[in-house]
Design an enzyme around this catalytic site. Sequence first.
Site, mmCIF file in Angstrom:
data_model
loop_
_atom_site.group_PDB
_atom_site.id
_atom_site.type_symbol
_atom_site.label_atom_id
_atom_site.label_comp_id
_atom_site.label_asym_id
_atom_site.label_seq_id
_atom_site.Cartn_x
_atom_site.Cartn_y
_atom_site.Cartn_z
ATOM 1 N N LYS A 27 -70.304 7.422 -51.954
ATOM 2 C CA LYS A 27 -69.548 6.223 -51.617
ATOM 3 C C LYS A 27 -70.254 4.975 -52.147
ATOM 4 O O LYS A 27 -69.636 4.119 -52.799
ATOM 5 C CB LYS A 27 -69.394 6.130 -50.088
ATOM 6 C CG LYS A 27 -68.494 4.989 -49.668
ATOM 7 C CD LYS A 27 -68.352 4.935 -48.165
ATOM 8 C CE LYS A 27 -67.761 6.224 -47.669
ATOM 9 N NZ LYS A 27 -67.443 6.272 -46.297
ATOM 10 N N ARG A 97 -70.843 2.639 -42.746
ATOM 11 C CA ARG A 97 -70.283 3.975 -42.985
ATOM 12 C C ARG A 97 -71.269 4.865 -43.717
ATOM 13 O O ARG A 97 -72.055 4.398 -44.544
ATOM 14 C CB ARG A 97 -68.984 3.872 -43.784
ATOM 15 C CG ARG A 97 -68.045 2.838 -43.156
ATOM 16 C CD ARG A 97 -66.629 3.050 -43.463
ATOM 17 N NE ARG A 97 -66.298 2.845 -44.853
ATOM 18 C CZ ARG A 97 -65.130 3.194 -45.375
ATOM 19 N NH1 ARG A 97 -64.227 3.794 -44.632
ATOM 20 N NH2 ARG A 97 -64.881 2.969 -46.622
ATOM 21 N N GLY A 106 -65.362 13.406 -42.928
ATOM 22 C CA GLY A 106 -65.213 13.390 -41.470
ATOM 23 C C GLY A 106 -66.387 13.965 -40.690
ATOM 24 O O GLY A 106 -66.341 14.026 -39.469
ATOM 25 N N MET A 108 -69.594 12.861 -40.605
ATOM 26 C CA MET A 108 -70.576 11.895 -40.083
ATOM 27 C C MET A 108 -69.857 10.673 -39.512
ATOM 28 O O MET A 108 -68.644 10.604 -39.481
ATOM 29 C CB MET A 108 -71.546 11.524 -41.190
ATOM 30 C CG MET A 108 -72.463 12.681 -41.552
ATOM 31 S SD MET A 108 -73.653 12.247 -42.794
ATOM 32 C CE MET A 108 -72.657 12.190 -44.243
ATOM 33 N N ARG A 348 -63.446 8.372 -54.746
ATOM 34 C CA ARG A 348 -64.271 9.561 -55.043
ATOM 35 C C ARG A 348 -63.383 10.583 -55.749
ATOM 36 O O ARG A 348 -62.148 10.522 -55.659
ATOM 37 C CB ARG A 348 -64.857 10.153 -53.770
ATOM 38 C CG ARG A 348 -63.811 10.601 -52.782
ATOM 39 C CD ARG A 348 -64.434 11.063 -51.484
ATOM 40 N NE ARG A 348 -63.380 11.312 -50.510
ATOM 41 C CZ ARG A 348 -63.573 11.379 -49.213
ATOM 42 N NH1 ARG A 348 -64.764 11.222 -48.700
ATOM 43 N NH2 ARG A 348 -62.565 11.630 -48.396
ATOM 44 N N HIS A 474 -67.446 49.527 -49.381
ATOM 45 C CA HIS A 474 -66.474 50.283 -50.166
ATOM 46 C C HIS A 474 -65.106 49.605 -50.125
ATOM 47 O O HIS A 474 -64.468 49.375 -51.148
ATOM 48 C CB HIS A 474 -66.396 51.706 -49.618
ATOM 49 C CG HIS A 474 -65.376 52.542 -50.309
ATOM 50 N ND1 HIS A 474 -64.100 52.674 -49.826
ATOM 51 C CD2 HIS A 474 -65.426 53.218 -51.462
ATOM 52 C CE1 HIS A 474 -63.407 53.428 -50.654
ATOM 53 N NE2 HIS A 474 -64.194 53.778 -51.658
ATOM 54 N N SER A 801 -77.042 48.312 -68.129
ATOM 55 C CA SER A 801 -76.060 47.577 -67.337
ATOM 56 C C SER A 801 -76.651 47.424 -65.937
ATOM 57 O O SER A 801 -76.993 48.424 -65.290
ATOM 58 C CB SER A 801 -74.736 48.338 -67.288
ATOM 59 O OG SER A 801 -73.830 47.640 -66.467
ATOM 60 N N CYS A 868 -72.647 45.233 -64.070
ATOM 61 C CA CYS A 868 -71.389 45.801 -63.579
ATOM 62 C C CYS A 868 -71.334 45.848 -62.061
ATOM 63 O O CYS A 868 -70.397 46.390 -61.492
ATOM 64 C CB CYS A 868 -71.137 47.177 -64.184
ATOM 65 S SG CYS A 868 -72.387 48.379 -63.724
ATOM 66 N N TYR A 888 -72.814 40.638 -71.656
ATOM 67 C CA TYR A 888 -71.498 40.648 -71.012
ATOM 68 C C TYR A 888 -71.621 40.786 -69.504
ATOM 69 O O TYR A 888 -72.665 41.192 -68.981
ATOM 70 C CB TYR A 888 -70.614 41.772 -71.570
ATOM 71 C CG TYR A 888 -71.044 43.162 -71.177
ATOM 72 C CD1 TYR A 888 -70.621 43.738 -69.983
ATOM 73 C CD2 TYR A 888 -71.875 43.917 -72.012
ATOM 74 C CE1 TYR A 888 -71.024 45.013 -69.619
ATOM 75 C CE2 TYR A 888 -72.269 45.195 -71.660
ATOM 76 C CZ TYR A 888 -71.845 45.733 -70.460
ATOM 77 O OH TYR A 888 -72.236 46.981 -70.092
HETATM 78 C C1 PEP Z 1 -74.048 48.964 -58.618
HETATM 79 O O1 PEP Z 1 -74.862 49.579 -57.944
HETATM 80 O O2 PEP Z 1 -74.105 47.748 -58.835
HETATM 81 C C2 PEP Z 1 -72.898 49.689 -59.197
HETATM 82 C C3 PEP Z 1 -72.066 49.063 -60.018
HETATM 83 O O3 PEP Z 1 -72.717 50.962 -58.809
HETATM 84 P P1 PEP Z 1 -72.015 51.387 -57.423
HETATM 85 O O4 PEP Z 1 -71.491 50.139 -56.794
HETATM 86 O O5 PEP Z 1 -70.952 52.337 -57.774
HETATM 87 O O6 PEP Z 1 -73.155 51.987 -56.698
#
Ligand code: PEP
Length: 910
Positions: A27, A97, A106, A108, A348, A474, A801, A868, A888
Site C-alpha cells: 500500500k 492503515r 482484511g 490486519m 494494488r 493412492h 527419473s 515422475c 523433463y
Molecule cells: C515415485 O516414487 O515417485 C514414483 C513415481 O513411483 P510410485 O509413486 O509408483 O511409487
Amino acid sequence: MSTKYVYFFGDGKGEGNGKMKELLGGKGANLAEMVNIGLPVPAGFTITTETCTHYYANNKQFPAELKAQVEEAIKKTEKAMGAELGSKTNPLLVSCRSGARESMPGMMDTVLNIGMNDDTVQALAKHSGNERFAWDSYRRFVQMYGDVVLDLKPRSKTERDPFEVALEHKKEKAGVTEDNQLSVAQLKELVEEFKALIKDRTGKAFPTDPMEQVWGAIGAVFGSWGNDRAVVYRRTYGIPHEWGTAANVQAMVFGNLGDDCATGVGLTRDCAIGTPGFCGDYLINAQGEDVVAGIRTPLRIEETLAKDMPSAHKQLDDIGIKLEKHFKEVQDIEFTIQRGKVWMLQTRNAKRTGFAAVRIAVDLLEEGLIDEKEMLAKRRIPADDLNQLLQPIFDPASKKVAEKEGRLLAKGINAGPGAASGKIVFFADDAEKMFEKDPKTDLILVRRETSPEDLRGMKAAKGILTAFGGASSHAALVSRQMGKACIVGCGALDINYEAGTITVGDKVLKSGDFLSMDGFTGEVFEGKVTTKPSEVIQVLITKTMKPEEAETFRRFDKLMKIADKHRKLRVRTNADLPNQAEEAIAFGAEGIGLCRTEHMFFDHLDEIREMIVADNLEHREKALAKLLPFQRKDFAGLFKAMDGKPVTIRLIDPPLHEFLSDAHLETDPKLADKLAKWSGKSVEEVKKRVEELHEFNPMLGHRGCRLGIVYPEITRMQARAIFEAAVEVQKAGVKVFPEVMVPLAGFAAEFKNQEKIIRETAEKVFAETGTKVEYMVGTMIEIPRAAVRADQIAENAEFFSFGTNDLTQTTLGMSRDDYGPFIGFYRENDIIGNDPFQQIDQDGVGELMKIGVERGRKTRNKLKIGICGEHGGDPSSVMFCHKIGLDYVSCSPFRVPIARLSAAQAAVEG
Ligand code: PEP
Ligand code: MG
C-alpha cells in the site's frame, strides 16, 4: 546516520516509489507511486516494515528516532492539506492503515478519523458546514478506536459487539432503523455512551490528544501483524512471519459529506471472468468501511455511477486507464469522492480467478500493454490456477444455496481438483456394477482409503472421497491421473462399511444418498450441487465444442503456445492406458514419463495370483506366459497412441501382497480353493504362501527391482512384452521409442542385474522378429542411496527419473500413506512450511536431487534426467526442476498444462 523509518508522500511527490514494497509494504509503495505519476492522493506518510520488525524484536517498543520523524511527517502532511491536527478552526483528520509486502486483505487493523475530540468535532462541523457529518465521524472514531486500539471486544463468543448493541438501543429509542437517521443530539449522546463504555470495560479514559491517538493507532496496526487471523493467513499463503507490516498515516478525505460524495472499491477489469471495463461497488454519502461491512447494499459502478456522478465516473475511468498503463496489471483500487473530486486511497494488483487470470493476461498482451515474457509472469497467472479451466465446476449459485441450507458436512485435503455430485458408494465393485448397468449414474466412491484394487471402481466414480491418506496417497494420485475430483484425509467422516453409512456429527448418510464434493476447496456437501464441464475440456477431450466457438479455450490455447515457446523443460505425462495418453497429448504432453505397469496387472488378477502361489520357476513362467499377451497389447496401445514420442515403461513395483493377501482370501472365500487347484497345492499350503508375503513395512519391503532380481522371469516377461509390442507397432509403420525403467534401485549392481535381463531379452526379440527398435534402459532415483551413488549407477543407466514420492518418504522417513494424522499439526505449528508430498522439500530431498544430477552427469554428461513423482505437476517443484537442470517433468495428464506454464515461468523468471 540514523535510520529512515518514515517516508512522506504528498504535494506531487513521494519519497518512496512503487518498487519499494519490501520496505513500504504494497500500500505504502503504491501510494507514493500514485503521487509520483500525478494521481490525486491525500498526503500522508508510510512507517516502514523495518519499524515493525524492530517493534517486535524490542518488546513492542518503537525505535528512538521514530518520534521526531513522525512529527516531521505530520507537519508536512498538515502543510500539504492546509489543515492542522487538533486545530480548533480547521482540523486535519488522518487514518492509520496496515500494509504488508503482499496484501493480506482484511487480516490486519485500520483506524479512521484520528484527530477527533470534543474541540475538533465543533471545528469540523463549522468548517464542513455539516454538523451531522462531524458527529457521525466522531461517533465512528470512538467506536473504531475503542475496538482496535483500546481493545474493547465482546467478552465471549456469544456476546455481541457492545458498541453495536449501544448503537442499536439508540436507534430503537429513536424509533429509526438506519444509522444515518440518528439526529445530531442522539449522535452526541452515543459518543458519550461509547466513551463511558470504554472507561467501564477497559478502565482507560478515551485519549483526547490527537498525537496520542496517532501513536495508539500506529501501535495497534503493528500489533495486528501478530493477531491470530494474520498469522493463519500467512501460514496459508506462505508469507514469512518475519516480514512485518508497514503503517500508513494519511489525511482523511470524506465520502460522507453529502450527496456529492461517495466511497468505493473498484477493479480496472472484472476479476471473476476477466471482462474488460472498470467495475466495482460504491456508496453515496458513506465512509469506506460501510462498503466492506455490507451495512448498505452498494451500487455497481458499471451500472449507475455514470448517471449518478458523471464527472467522478469520468475521473475514475481515466485513472483506471492510467493505472493499468503504468502498472501493466489489473488494479484493485479504493477511492473516495469528496464533493465531486476523486481521491485515491489505494491501488494494488488485483487478485483474480484462474479464468480471469488467463483472459486478462492474453488481453493485456493483445492490447500491447505487456510482452510475452511479462504475460507469463508467475504472479499474473499462478500455474495451479489453470486447474480451474480444466475441471468441472460447481455452479456458484448452487453451492451458495447448499451452504445456506447447512449442507456443508466437512473439509478434507483437496487432492484432486474438480467438482462432483453423485450417489455414495462404498465398494469399488459395487461402483463398477452400478456404472455398467447405467453409465450415466454419477457416483462418489467413499472409502476409508483406497488400494490399487479399487481402480476400476475409481474409474467408474465421478469423485473419490477418503477419510484417511494424504496428497500422494493412492486415492489422490490415481484420481489426479484420471482427472477426477478427489478429497482425501477427510477425518470428520466416520465411515461404517458394515452399516453402509457415513456419520458426520448428528448427520447420517447412507449408501445411495447424494453427496457433492469440491476438489478445489476440499469441501464435502450433503445432497446435490449442480456442475458443468469446462470449456477447455469440451474442446480438447470430449470434443463437444469447436475451438472457434470457445472464447476461453482460444485464450488458454494462446497462453499454452506462448508458454511452449519460452520453456526449456519438456513435459511428459504419467499414463498407463492409451486413452490417458491420448488425453495427455491433447493437453500437450511430449511423451510418457511413467507407465506404472502393475496397474495393468489388476485387470488380470487370476494370472498374477497363479504366478505368486507357484513354487517353481516352470510354473511361474507358465503363469507369466498368460500375462504376456495382455501386457503386449497394452504396451502396443500406448506406443500407437504416443506415435513416436518416448514412452518410459517402469517394471513392476509394488510388493506381491498387494495382489494377494489374507484380506483377499477373506473377502473371496472361494479364492484359496481356486489357487490350490491351479498350483497343485493344498489350501493350507496356499494360505502359508500368502502368509509369507505379509510385510510389516511394505513400502520398504520386497518391491521394486528387488522383485525382478529375485524373480528374473517377471522382468523377462515384461521386457519381452515391451519389445514385442514395440516391434509390432514399428512394423505397422508407427515410430516407437521405449525407455525401460528399473524401479527402486539403490546399488549399481541392482541396476546392472536388471539391465542385463532387459538387454538380453531385447536382443532375443529382435533376433526372433528380424526387427530392431531403438530403446534405452534407465532407472528411477527414489531412494537416497541411488542419488548419492548416481555416479556409479550412471555408468550403465542411460537415463534417470526422480521418483520423488518414494524419494521423499525414504529421505524424510515419513510414510506417504501414514503422514495424514500429523501433517496438519506440523503445518499449523510451522514445523514445516509445505506438504512435502505435494511440493519438493528443496532443502532435503532437493539437495539429494542436485547431488544425483551432478554425480550422474559427471559419469555421463548427456544423461537424460526427469522426474515422475507427483511433484512433477506442482508449479514450485517444476521451477526447482528447471533450476537444477532436469530435461523433463512428468505428471498426470490433467496437470500437463500446469507443468507447461510452470516450466515457461521458470524459464522467464530465471
Ligand atoms: C515415485 O516414487 O515417485 C514414483 C513415481 O513411483 P510410485 O509413486 O509408483 O511409487
Ligand atoms: Mg516409487
